[in-house]
Design an enzyme around this catalytic site. Sequence first.
Site, short mmCIF file in Angstrom:
data_model
loop_
_atom_site.label_atom_id
_atom_site.label_comp_id
_atom_site.label_asym_id
_atom_site.label_seq_id
_atom_site.Cartn_x
_atom_site.Cartn_y
_atom_site.Cartn_z
N ALA A 77 2.57 2.40 12.61
CA ALA A 77 3.11 3.68 12.13
C ALA A 77 3.05 3.80 10.62
O ALA A 77 3.62 4.73 10.05
CB ALA A 77 4.56 3.83 12.61
N LEU A 112 4.49 1.79 8.60
CA LEU A 112 5.81 1.40 8.08
C LEU A 112 5.90 -0.11 7.89
O LEU A 112 6.98 -0.69 7.86
CB LEU A 112 6.92 1.92 9.01
CG LEU A 112 6.92 3.45 9.16
CD1 LEU A 112 7.96 3.90 10.19
CD2 LEU A 112 7.19 4.15 7.81
N SER A 113 4.74 -0.76 7.78
CA SER A 113 4.64 -2.17 7.41
C SER A 113 5.21 -3.14 8.42
O SER A 113 5.92 -4.08 8.08
CB SER A 113 5.33 -2.43 6.06
OG SER A 113 4.60 -1.84 5.06
N SER A 114 4.85 -2.93 9.69
CA SER A 114 5.28 -3.91 10.68
C SER A 114 4.65 -5.27 10.40
O SER A 114 5.28 -6.31 10.63
CB SER A 114 4.94 -3.43 12.10
OG SER A 114 3.56 -3.22 12.24
N ASP A 118 3.81 -3.79 0.27
CA ASP A 118 4.63 -3.92 1.47
C ASP A 118 5.41 -5.24 1.48
O ASP A 118 6.60 -5.28 1.79
CB ASP A 118 3.74 -3.84 2.73
CG ASP A 118 2.81 -2.65 2.70
OD1 ASP A 118 3.09 -1.70 1.95
OD2 ASP A 118 1.79 -2.67 3.41
N TYR A 136 -10.00 2.12 4.14
CA TYR A 136 -9.12 1.54 3.11
C TYR A 136 -9.96 0.67 2.17
O TYR A 136 -9.87 0.78 0.95
CB TYR A 136 -8.01 0.73 3.79
CG TYR A 136 -6.96 0.19 2.85
CD1 TYR A 136 -5.75 0.85 2.68
CD2 TYR A 136 -7.18 -0.99 2.13
CE1 TYR A 136 -4.78 0.35 1.82
CE2 TYR A 136 -6.22 -1.48 1.27
CZ TYR A 136 -5.02 -0.82 1.12
OH TYR A 136 -4.07 -1.33 0.26
C1 GLA Z 1 -0.99 0.15 2.94
C2 GLA Z 1 -1.19 -1.16 2.20
C3 GLA Z 1 -0.46 -1.17 0.88
C4 GLA Z 1 -0.77 0.08 0.06
C5 GLA Z 1 -0.63 1.33 0.92
C6 GLA Z 1 -1.07 2.57 0.19
O1 GLA Z 1 0.35 0.28 3.30
O2 GLA Z 1 -0.71 -2.23 2.99
O3 GLA Z 1 -0.78 -2.33 0.16
O4 GLA Z 1 -2.03 0.01 -0.52
O5 GLA Z 1 -1.38 1.23 2.11
O6 GLA Z 1 -0.24 2.84 -0.87
#
Ligand code: GLA
Length: 424
Positions: free
Chosen positions: A151, A153-155, A205, A257
Amino acid sequence: MTGEWLDAWDRTDGARRAADLFRSRFGEEPDGVWSAPGRVNLIGEHTDYNGGLCLPIDLPHRTYVALRNRDDDVLRLVSEREHAMWTGTSDQVHPGAHLGWAAYVAGVAWALNQSSDADLSAVAPDGRRSPSGARVGGFDAAVASCVPYGAGLSSSAALESAVAVALDDVDDLGLASSDAGRAVLAAACVRAENEIAGAPTGGMDQSSSLRAQPGHALLLDTRDGTVQHVPFDLSAHGLALLVIDTRAEHQLADGQYANRRATCEAAAARLGHTSLREIGAGADLEAALAVLSEPGDVEAETTVKRVRHVVTEIARVEDFVALLDGGLVAEVGPLMDASHTSLRDDYEVSCAELDLAVTVARASGALGARMTGGGFGGSAIALVESGSVDRIATAIADAFDAAGFTSPVFLVADASAPADRDAD
Ligand code: GLA
């Protein structure tokens, strides 16, 4: 009403879930349970790998890891999300290995073993060191999480960070007790993600999950790794941060990315800079864009747009923090809106679902709204008056329904606590 709400687990319940899973799969007691939060970024997107500024807060939604040290080099990993147990040994963990989800766990152990004793001792002189370098050995771990997966949200960072504080504790590394030590743990998590999981992400993150403070946004300067804790208490201002998980999945995300990152790094090199951070907004930016611009050359004009996003976004973070410092949180909305426009038009990482969430949130009374995280799907955020959370969420859910999109999932984000130990 369409759309669902995702409440964070109570920490006692989350720890119990992970410990219960550990007992049922391994037939033993864990040494303890550690947990770490997902994050939502307020502003400063795609700046972290450009030496720039970003401003995440930790979510109340956490990943819980029950872990027990072993006296051999075997790793056994189970998760509520995966049926099969992952079993391996530490020599199987290396760049290029295909480990699946285990990369985010085993990779952290690998990265901690890669750090030099001198580096660790510099920040944690009392930590246990091993002359052989194998300071982290085998372990059994069970994972339970309420951070939504996929999502934005950094799982993955939540999992890495929970494992990092667990290993720090059971192996007596002494790193989690100071911010400098936590920066070392965050760097190990980034190495796990970049080199073992193979995702070329920046460090926002992991820094957020390990280094943020409750009630505060984390102003992270990725040029030198320094942080400032900026008070961020929306409820005191009658406001709330609505997070909209659009549940849009975009298959090309990884390649896109990496492609953005490579374009930025090439542009910085072409301009003779170590990173795009060296370019100031205003006249400095205009001069840089003039050097990069080649009218009629699609690739050059794409580079111009990417650089313009990064440089203006870093300036927006500074403006956002100045408003927070001045107690003017209700005035940050236009900066959020401008960030979204820049991410959509110049960085080209938004998508129809994110754009719709943002547009409907604003039309329904949000003070500002933007996509958050890497993009190509994932989540948007909207700054709203506390009393209008349900109404705005309903409007977004109805609009998704009318557009034929998958129903979104909503959560409300308060700036919560970083990675830590939960229970014995
Ligand atoms: C993802 C990456 C982060 C950052 C964001 C964009 O969440 O894990 O390091 O680059 O995209 O801001």
